[in-house]
Write a protein that holds these residues in place. Structure first.
Motif, PDB file in Angstrom:
ATOM      1  N   GLU A 157       0.850  -1.190   0.000  1.00 44.10           N
ATOM      2  CA  GLU A 157       0.000   0.000   0.000  1.00 44.10           C
ATOM      3  C   GLU A 157       0.888   1.242   0.000  1.00 44.10           C
ATOM      4  N   ILE A 158       0.414   2.277  -0.681  1.00 40.09           N
ATOM      5  CA  ILE A 158       1.111   3.562  -0.654  1.00 40.09           C
ATOM      6  C   ILE A 158       0.094   4.668  -0.359  1.00 40.09           C
ATOM      7  N   SER A 159       0.587   5.746   0.193  1.00 41.95           N
ATOM      8  CA  SER A 159      -0.288   6.874   0.511  1.00 41.95           C
ATOM      9  C   SER A 159       0.047   8.099  -0.336  1.00 41.95           C
ATOM     10  N   LEU A 160       0.755   7.894  -1.440  1.00 38.94           N
ATOM     11  CA  LEU A 160       0.940   8.958  -2.428  1.00 38.94           C
ATOM     12  C   LEU A 160      -0.139   8.808  -3.491  1.00 38.94           C
ATOM     13  N   ALA A 161      -0.760   9.932  -3.860  1.00 39.92           N
ATOM     14  CA  ALA A 161      -1.910   9.899  -4.759  1.00 39.92           C
ATOM     15  C   ALA A 161      -1.486   9.767  -6.214  1.00 39.92           C
ATOM     16  N   GLY A 162      -2.369   9.155  -6.993  1.00 41.37           N
ATOM     17  CA  GLY A 162      -2.148   9.009  -8.426  1.00 41.37           C
ATOM     18  C   GLY A 162      -1.666   7.620  -8.776  1.00 41.37           C
ATOM     19  N   ARG A 163      -2.274   7.022  -9.796  1.00 35.45           N
ATOM     20  CA  ARG A 163      -1.909   5.637 -10.135  1.00 35.45           C
ATOM     21  C   ARG A 163      -0.479   5.551 -10.663  1.00 35.45           C
TER      22      ARG A 163
ATOM     23  N   ALA B 199       3.373  19.273 -11.604  1.00 27.81           N
ATOM     24  CA  ALA B 199       3.398  18.882 -13.021  1.00 27.81           C
ATOM     25  C   ALA B 199       3.883  20.043 -13.889  1.00 27.81           C
ATOM     26  N   HIS B 200       4.966  19.824 -14.654  1.00 28.70           N
ATOM     27  CA  HIS B 200       5.553  20.908 -15.432  1.00 28.70           C
ATOM     28  C   HIS B 200       5.884  20.501 -16.870  1.00 28.70           C
TER      29      HIS B 200
ATOM     30  N   VAL C 188      -0.915  13.072 -16.277  1.00 23.55           N
ATOM     31  CA  VAL C 188      -1.189  12.388 -15.005  1.00 23.55           C
ATOM     32  C   VAL C 188      -2.154  13.219 -14.156  1.00 23.55           C
ATOM     33  N   LEU C 189      -1.920  14.525 -14.091  1.00 20.95           N
ATOM     34  CA  LEU C 189      -2.799  15.396 -13.312  1.00 20.95           C
ATOM     35  C   LEU C 189      -4.212  15.402 -13.884  1.00 20.95           C
TER      36      LEU C 189
END
Length: 418
Positions: A250-256, A304-305, A312-313
């Motif tokens: 499990e991870i708690s950073l957002a985004g697949r 995101a740049h 992704v965003l």
């Protein structure tokens, strides 16, 4: 000496930044000369080295937190910083304290100015920062140091280390003037961190440039672990659960996309060997990485740049942020402003463009021109207030410099510990 005694941390950091205008990049010779003058503090350290276009900072964060959970004392060197320069150099997840940072900058300053006076080399800003990090980690006697490449790989200042393992995150189109205008050319530069006998893990998104990476690995005798796509079992706005090589994490950073970054970190840690993977699993679950799809006081902040990050965003917003979306965007003028706008404009109800406080920043008007109907507001403080008054969900994005500035406005004085 009198001048040094009177120097404040702010002036010292300004001196480091000033080198970007006076320094001259000279392959890796500047870095080697500077480190020799400092006694080669990097010698004998255990390093993990991470290159890539997108996600390399997140991979570094996963690696550092997992190693710390295994009981090791860790160093972490990343760039750029968000709110304070000390974030670039962390020991056990904590940015250097002011006294230590000032002392190390002054030590590097003396060595660098002596080299300049003798005409041997002219260190750049990033070379100075890298030397500061290596000194800090040597002084702290870290067990492991996780090092993020600054730009490219082959000629990056960090490429003087002898790592125990390497990782290459997702490769995309960025810094084309320096690295090349094709994915293959950029991949060759990233592959420059590969070294004889040092195993490396490759992100699953790099399939299109895998032949380039494999060719580079064969040429230098680096064993490769090409990471397969992990299986996502569950996903929310704040993390995910996934299966990778027969184990569940499990991870708690957002985004697949963070699932792929976590899998790359796991593969790299597997190359090290001898780690307690129950502790590694716990470390991944505890990993934090600020301003990457991070919710702060109701505002979504993301650095995101480039088009890959913008995609992704946009995917995250469609999946997890329903309703009215107010985009607060600021970018560097050397980034792909229009390409990012094509991806983000369709998911924004309103766009407020502003200017990042940096010499490389695009003007608010330049950014606004890429978004139909966007409003240009020069002052970031005014732009943020206007966005928050709208009533929709505010998304601050376009640059890590903007992300850090917005976070500082929302949480002034907060130190970003991991």
């Amino acid at each position: 000496m009198m001048e040094e005694e009177q120097m404040t941390l702010r002036r010292a950091v300004d001196w480091v930044h000033g080198a970007r205008y006076a320094g001259q990049k000279n392959g890796l010779e500047n870095m080697r000369a500077l480190l020799r003058a400092l006694g080669n503090p990097q010698d004998g350290m255990r390093f993990l080295h991470v290159a890539g276009t997108n996600g390399k900072g997140s991979v570094c964060a996963f690696l550092e937190r997992a190693l710390r959970e295994c009981g090791y004392k860790t160093g972490l060197y990343t760039s750029p910083y968000l709110c304070e320069y000390a974030e670039r150099v962390r020991v056990n997840g904590v940015p250097l304290d002011d006294e230590t940072l000032l002392r190390l900058i002054l030590r590097v300053k003396r060595a660098a100015e002596d080299l300049v006076a003798r005409g041997e080399c002219f260190p750049t800003t990033f070379e100075l920062g890298t030397a500061i990090a290596f000194l800090a980690f040597a002084e702290a006697k870290t067990d492991w140091a996780v090092i993020e490449v600054g730009l490219g790989g082959r000629l990056d200042s960090t490429n003087v280390i002898a790592p125990r393992a390497c990782a290459i995150s997702a490769i995309g189109m960025d810094h084309m003037k320096t690295l090349g205008d094709t994915l293959e050319a950029i991949a060759r530069e990233k592959a420059g961190i590969l070294k004889h006998g040092v195993p490396a893990a490759i992100h699953p998104a790099n399939g299109s440039v895998l032949p380039v990476l494999e060719s580079a690995a064969r040429a230098c005798g680096a064993p490769l672990d090409v990471v397969e796509e992990p299986e996502i079992l569950a996903e929310s706005a704040h993390g995910a659960r996934f299966r990778f090589r027969g184990e569940t994490y499990e991870i708690s950073l957002a985004g697949r996309h963070q699932v792929g970054n976590a899998a790359l970190a796991l593969a790299a840690l597997g190359l090290v060997g001898g780690l307690d993977f129950a502790a590694v699993r716990a470390g991944l679950a505890k990993t934090r990485w600020h301003c990457r799809l991070e919710w702060v006081d109701g505002v979504l902040i993301d650095g995101a740049h480039n088009p890959q990050g913008a995609a992704v965003l946009a995917e995250y917003l469609r999946a997890h942020v329903p309703g009215r979306r107010v985009l607060l965007v600021g970018m560097m003028h050397d980034k792909q402003v229009e390409a990012c706008a094509k991806l983000l404009a369709p998911v924004a109800s309103r766009v407020i463009a502003t200017r990042v406080d940096d010499p490389r920043a695009a003007s608010a008007e330049e950014v606004a021109a890429a978004y139909p109907g966007a409003q240009a507001v020069d002052s970031l403080e005014d732009a943020l207030a206007l966005a928050r008054a709208d009533g929709g969900t505010v998304i601050a994005c376009g640059s890590l410099y903007l992300a850090g500035a917005v976070r500082s406005l929302l949480r002034p004085g907060e130190r970003l510990c991991l």
